[in-house]
Design a protein around this motif. Structure first.
Motif, PDB file in Angstrom:
ATOM      1  N   THR A  20      -8.353  39.727  86.866  1.00 29.29           N
ATOM      2  CA  THR A  20      -7.874  39.322  85.836  1.00 29.29           C
ATOM      3  C   THR A  20      -5.592  40.946  86.051  1.00 29.29           C
ATOM      4  OG1 THR A  20      -9.066  39.274  84.388  1.00 29.29           O
ATOM      5  CG2 THR A  20      -7.093  39.455  83.387  1.00 29.29           C
ATOM      6  N   LEU A  24      -1.870  38.150  86.427  1.00 28.08           N
ATOM      7  CA  LEU A  24      -1.686  38.342  85.193  1.00 28.08           C
ATOM      8  C   LEU A  24      -0.231  39.011  85.681  1.00 28.08           C
ATOM      9  CD1 LEU A  24      -3.326  40.667  82.202  1.00 28.08           C
ATOM     10  CD2 LEU A  24      -2.367  38.184  82.715  1.00 28.08           C
ATOM     11  N   LEU A  27       1.490  35.826  87.875  1.00 28.65           N
ATOM     12  CA  LEU A  27       1.980  35.126  86.415  1.00 28.65           C
ATOM     13  C   LEU A  27       3.436  35.394  85.681  1.00 28.65           C
ATOM     14  CD1 LEU A  27      -1.056  34.509  84.311  1.00 28.65           C
ATOM     15  CD2 LEU A  27       0.402  32.824  85.457  1.00 28.65           C
ATOM     16  N   GLU A  28       3.574  37.139  86.315  1.00 27.86           N
ATOM     17  CA  GLU A  28       5.004  37.214  85.388  1.00 27.86           C
ATOM     18  C   GLU A  28       6.031  37.560  86.713  1.00 27.86           C
ATOM     19  OE1 GLU A  28       3.768  41.018  83.577  1.00 27.86           O
ATOM     20  OE2 GLU A  28       3.212  40.201  82.132  1.00 27.86           O
ATOM     21  N   ARG A  35       4.811  31.966  90.910  1.00 34.31           N
ATOM     22  CA  ARG A  35       4.436  31.408  89.805  1.00 34.31           C
ATOM     23  C   ARG A  35       3.389  30.188  89.396  1.00 34.31           C
ATOM     24  NH1 ARG A  35       9.032  33.063  87.422  1.00 34.31           N
ATOM     25  NH2 ARG A  35       9.511  31.288  87.488  1.00 34.31           N
ATOM     26  N   ASP A  51      -6.805  37.361  78.080  1.00 33.87           N
ATOM     27  CA  ASP A  51      -4.878  38.027  78.493  1.00 33.87           C
ATOM     28  C   ASP A  51      -4.659  36.814  79.598  1.00 33.87           C
ATOM     29  OD1 ASP A  51      -5.779  39.906  77.264  1.00 33.87           O
ATOM     30  OD2 ASP A  51      -6.737  40.787  79.569  1.00 33.87           O
ATOM     31  N   VAL A  52      -4.931  36.192  79.546  1.00 31.03           N
ATOM     32  CA  VAL A  52      -4.614  35.077  80.562  1.00 31.03           C
ATOM     33  C   VAL A  52      -3.720  33.847  80.229  1.00 31.03           C
ATOM     34  CG1 VAL A  52      -4.861  33.371  82.660  1.00 31.03           C
ATOM     35  CG2 VAL A  52      -5.593  35.614  83.116  1.00 31.03           C
ATOM     36  N   ASP A  54      -3.708  34.596  76.888  1.00 31.47           N
ATOM     37  CA  ASP A  54      -2.093  35.068  76.155  1.00 31.47           C
ATOM     38  C   ASP A  54      -1.005  34.472  77.326  1.00 31.47           C
ATOM     39  OD1 ASP A  54      -3.737  35.616  74.232  1.00 31.47           O
ATOM     40  OD2 ASP A  54      -3.595  37.622  74.243  1.00 31.47           O
ATOM     41  N   ALA A  55      -1.278  35.046  78.183  1.00 32.28           N
ATOM     42  CA  ALA A  55       0.149  35.386  79.449  1.00 32.28           C
ATOM     43  C   ALA A  55       0.414  33.826  79.253  1.00 32.28           C
ATOM     44  CB  ALA A  55      -0.648  35.466  80.682  1.00 32.28           C
TER      45      ALA A  55
END
Length: 116
Positions: A20, A24, A27-28, A35, A51-52, A54-55
């Motif tokens: 995870t 994350l 993804l940033e 990405r 968490d994913v 939310d991302a």
């Protein structure tokens, strides 16, 4: 190397803290290719991970169209409570994207949600 790692990590399962965290971070990543490499598998996955998710929601405000499109598709497939807002954020479809499979997935899910 980051692009190559993105695909397998895209189907991360909840409970795997290391995977995870890696997803994350990808993804940033400042590189759109990185990405995109993780958004493809994540956007097509039904696996829920708060968490994913939310991302993904945070990526719905990205400037390019393909990043928010993949993020919205992922939220819709996961039946995230923010999916309707994410779809609204997507806005008008630019020329050349009308036949994108992600748009069709969003449309199918939204259509079936509105029908009992």
């Amino acid at each position: 190397m980051r692009v190559a790692a993105a695909g397998p990590l895209g189907s991360v399962c909840p409970g795997d803290a290391e995977a995870t965290a890696a997803v994350l971070a990808l993804l940033e990543d400042p590189e759109p290719e990185v990405r995109a490499g993780v958004l493809g598998p994540i956007g097509a996955s039904y696996v829920r991970c708060p968490d994913v998710d939310d991302a993904l929601f945070s990526l719905t405000g990205s400037e390019d169209f393909t990043t928010p499109l993949s993020a919205v598709c992922g939220l819709v497939l996961r039946k995230d409570t923010r999916a309707a807002e994410a779809v609204a954020r997507l806005g008008a479809v630019p020329p050349g994207h009308e036949d994108d499979h992600r748009l069709h997935a969003i449309w199918r899910r939204e259509w079936s949600r509105d029908r009992p």
